[in-house]
Scaffold this motif. Structure first.
Motif, PDB file in Angstrom:
ATOM      1  N   ALA A  14       0.848  -1.190   0.000  1.00  0.00           N
ATOM      2  CA  ALA A  14       0.000   0.000   0.000  1.00  0.00           C
ATOM      3  C   ALA A  14       0.884   1.241   0.000  1.00  0.00           C
ATOM      4  O   ALA A  14       2.031   1.203   0.443  1.00  0.00           O
ATOM      5  CB  ALA A  14      -0.915   0.013   1.218  1.00  0.00           C
ATOM      6  N   ASP A  15       0.334   2.329  -0.487  1.00  0.00           N
ATOM      7  CA  ASP A  15       1.062   3.600  -0.479  1.00  0.00           C
ATOM      8  C   ASP A  15       1.224   4.106   0.946  1.00  0.00           C
ATOM      9  O   ASP A  15       2.215   4.753   1.271  1.00  0.00           O
ATOM     10  CB  ASP A  15       0.316   4.624  -1.339  1.00  0.00           C
ATOM     11  CG  ASP A  15       1.066   5.928  -1.468  1.00  0.00           C
ATOM     12  OD1 ASP A  15       2.254   5.900  -1.861  1.00  0.00           O
ATOM     13  OD2 ASP A  15       0.471   6.983  -1.166  1.00  0.00           O
ATOM     14  N   SER A  16       0.257   3.808   1.792  1.00  0.00           N
ATOM     15  CA  SER A  16       0.322   4.146   3.223  1.00  0.00           C
ATOM     16  C   SER A  16      -0.525   3.137   3.971  1.00  0.00           C
ATOM     17  O   SER A  16      -1.394   2.477   3.393  1.00  0.00           O
ATOM     18  CB  SER A  16      -0.211   5.558   3.477  1.00  0.00           C
ATOM     19  OG  SER A  16      -1.614   5.598   3.235  1.00  0.00           O
ATOM     20  N   ALA A  32      -2.800   3.850   6.102  1.00  0.00           N
ATOM     21  CA  ALA A  32      -4.176   4.351   6.095  1.00  0.00           C
ATOM     22  C   ALA A  32      -4.889   3.916   4.816  1.00  0.00           C
ATOM     23  O   ALA A  32      -6.056   3.488   4.852  1.00  0.00           O
ATOM     24  CB  ALA A  32      -4.184   5.870   6.229  1.00  0.00           C
ATOM     25  N   GLN A  33      -4.188   4.011   3.687  1.00  0.00           N
ATOM     26  CA  GLN A  33      -4.769   3.560   2.419  1.00  0.00           C
ATOM     27  C   GLN A  33      -5.052   2.059   2.481  1.00  0.00           C
ATOM     28  O   GLN A  33      -6.103   1.583   2.052  1.00  0.00           O
ATOM     29  CB  GLN A  33      -3.817   3.866   1.259  1.00  0.00           C
ATOM     30  CG  GLN A  33      -4.368   3.470  -0.110  1.00  0.00           C
ATOM     31  CD  GLN A  33      -3.268   3.238  -1.142  1.00  0.00           C
ATOM     32  OE1 GLN A  33      -2.377   2.427  -0.924  1.00  0.00           O
ATOM     33  NE2 GLN A  33      -3.328   3.972  -2.252  1.00  0.00           N
ATOM     34  N   GLY A  34      -4.099   1.300   3.026  1.00  0.00           N
ATOM     35  CA  GLY A  34      -4.272  -0.138   3.111  1.00  0.00           C
ATOM     36  C   GLY A  34      -5.416  -0.546   4.020  1.00  0.00           C
ATOM     37  O   GLY A  34      -6.163  -1.485   3.711  1.00  0.00           O
ATOM     38  N   ALA A  62      -8.122   1.210   4.698  1.00  0.00           N
ATOM     39  CA  ALA A  62      -9.375   1.544   4.017  1.00  0.00           C
ATOM     40  C   ALA A  62      -9.683   0.521   2.932  1.00  0.00           C
ATOM     41  O   ALA A  62     -10.836   0.112   2.745  1.00  0.00           O
ATOM     42  CB  ALA A  62      -9.291   2.955   3.432  1.00  0.00           C
ATOM     43  N   TRP A  63      -8.646   0.101   2.187  1.00  0.00           N
ATOM     44  CA  TRP A  63      -8.816  -0.927   1.149  1.00  0.00           C
ATOM     45  C   TRP A  63      -9.332  -2.219   1.751  1.00  0.00           C
ATOM     46  O   TRP A  63     -10.242  -2.855   1.208  1.00  0.00           O
ATOM     47  CB  TRP A  63      -7.479  -1.166   0.452  1.00  0.00           C
ATOM     48  CG  TRP A  63      -7.473  -2.359  -0.450  1.00  0.00           C
ATOM     49  CD1 TRP A  63      -7.825  -2.402  -1.767  1.00  0.00           C
ATOM     50  CD2 TRP A  63      -7.134  -3.710  -0.087  1.00  0.00           C
ATOM     51  NE1 TRP A  63      -7.723  -3.688  -2.239  1.00  0.00           N
ATOM     52  CE2 TRP A  63      -7.304  -4.509  -1.234  1.00  0.00           C
ATOM     53  CE3 TRP A  63      -6.705  -4.303   1.107  1.00  0.00           C
ATOM     54  CZ2 TRP A  63      -7.044  -5.877  -1.228  1.00  0.00           C
ATOM     55  CZ3 TRP A  63      -6.459  -5.677   1.113  1.00  0.00           C
ATOM     56  CH2 TRP A  63      -6.626  -6.446  -0.032  1.00  0.00           C
ATOM     57  N   LEU A  81       0.495   2.169  -6.727  1.00  0.00           N
ATOM     58  CA  LEU A  81      -0.125   2.238  -5.401  1.00  0.00           C
ATOM     59  C   LEU A  81      -0.778   3.590  -5.166  1.00  0.00           C
ATOM     60  O   LEU A  81      -1.863   3.684  -4.579  1.00  0.00           O
ATOM     61  CB  LEU A  81       0.907   1.946  -4.319  1.00  0.00           C
ATOM     62  CG  LEU A  81       1.558   0.555  -4.343  1.00  0.00           C
ATOM     63  CD1 LEU A  81       2.575   0.430  -3.226  1.00  0.00           C
ATOM     64  CD2 LEU A  81       0.516  -0.544  -4.268  1.00  0.00           C
ATOM     65  N   ARG A  82      -0.105   4.653  -5.608  1.00  0.00           N
ATOM     66  CA  ARG A  82      -0.691   5.998  -5.454  1.00  0.00           C
ATOM     67  C   ARG A  82      -1.949   6.159  -6.289  1.00  0.00           C
ATOM     68  O   ARG A  82      -2.943   6.752  -5.839  1.00  0.00           O
ATOM     69  CB  ARG A  82       0.338   7.065  -5.843  1.00  0.00           C
ATOM     70  CG  ARG A  82       1.474   7.258  -4.851  1.00  0.00           C
ATOM     71  CD  ARG A  82       2.248   8.528  -5.170  1.00  0.00           C
ATOM     72  NE  ARG A  82       2.821   8.495  -6.508  1.00  0.00           N
ATOM     73  CZ  ARG A  82       4.041   8.034  -6.807  1.00  0.00           C
ATOM     74  NH1 ARG A  82       4.806   7.545  -5.857  1.00  0.00           N
ATOM     75  NH2 ARG A  82       4.483   8.050  -8.050  1.00  0.00           N
ATOM     76  N   GLY A  86      -4.256   2.133  -5.940  1.00  0.00           N
ATOM     77  CA  GLY A  86      -4.529   1.546  -4.643  1.00  0.00           C
ATOM     78  C   GLY A  86      -3.698   0.309  -4.365  1.00  0.00           C
ATOM     79  O   GLY A  86      -2.837  -0.076  -5.163  1.00  0.00           O
ATOM     80  N   PRO A  87      -3.904  -0.328  -3.216  1.00  0.00           N
ATOM     81  CA  PRO A  87      -3.098  -1.475  -2.796  1.00  0.00           C
ATOM     82  C   PRO A  87      -3.100  -2.613  -3.805  1.00  0.00           C
ATOM     83  O   PRO A  87      -4.051  -2.791  -4.578  1.00  0.00           O
ATOM     84  CB  PRO A  87      -3.750  -1.883  -1.480  1.00  0.00           C
ATOM     85  CG  PRO A  87      -4.297  -0.603  -0.943  1.00  0.00           C
ATOM     86  CD  PRO A  87      -4.818   0.123  -2.150  1.00  0.00           C
TER      87      PRO A  87
END
Length: 224
Positions: free
Chosen positions: A13-15, A17-19, A21-22, A88-89, A92-93
């Motif tokens: 994941a890019d972060s 937090a992104q991961g 949420a995914w 990733l940006r 997404g993941p």
């Protein structure tokens, strides 16, 4: 030669937090806080996938830790690759690899070398958790890239407790793992259970997960 077992899947994941949420949007469940990997400058979140058919199995969401110093080497799972970072940006993941558990990691490492891979050195790593220190040995290529595009697993040997011993049931299960591009000799060396092998072309790694939202299929990136 002793067999290996599926230990965990790796989602980049890019972060975190992104991961996180995914995970909630795609799998319908919340991931758990993991910790920091000082060796690689990364951190993670986790989800238990264990079942009677696949004990001690989990999903790892991993990202570069912006607060960590540069590790001075290529990070694992290709996380330093600009093309992956851009995907990733923007998208997404992404499923980037999987890890196989061995009770004799150096023996399996030499088996990969004999089947003409360059798996890299066996490194000692650890991560602090609320339940104590997790420690393991892991084989990481010098360039950090998954072998055969992700068809050949990263090898790990745990010292002491396994991460799933402190994870509650998530309601998510790994149903199937399929690889494309694993040579016959490598399959004989790893004797990985369970595993489905298919011929190329196609994604090097594909998985099917049973989730509260139904079956979810994920695949690694297929280069153009």
């Amino acid at each position: 030669m002793q067999h290996t077992e599926i230990d965990h899947l790796v989602i980049a994941a890019d972060s975190l937090a992104q991961g996180a949420a995914w995970c909630e949007a795609t799998l319908g469940v919340a991931s758990l806080p993991g910790g920091e990997h000082a060796l690689m400058g990364t951190h993670n979140r986790l989800l238990n996938l264990s079942s009677p058919a696949l004990p001690q199995c989990y999903l790892e969401i991993i990202a570069i830790n912006p607060a960590a110093p540069d590790p001075g080497r290529a990070r694992w799972f290709g996380l330093d690759q600009p093309a992956l970072q851009q995907r990733l940006r923007e998208q997404g993941p992404e499923l980037v690899g999987y890890v196989a558990r061995s009770a004799m990691v150096d023996m399996h490492r030499w088996g990969l070398i004999n089947s003409r891979f360059q798996p890299g050195p066996t490194l000692r790593a650890s991560r602090q958790t609320a339940q104590g220190l997790l420690e393991w040995q892991i084989v990481v290529p010098d360039d950090g890239l998954p072998l055969a595009g992700g068809a050949v697993p990263t090898l790990i040997q745990w010292s002491g407790p396994h991460p799933t011993s402190a994870m509650p049931d998530s309601g998510v299960r790994l149903v199937q793992l399929t690889v494309r591009g694993m040579p016959d000799q490598t399959a004989q060396v790893l004797r990985l259970r369970p595993l489905q092998r298919e011929p190329l072309p196609g994604a090097a790694l594909s998985v099917t997960l049973a989730t509260p939202q139904g079956e979810v299929s994920l695949s690694s990136h297929v280069p153009a």
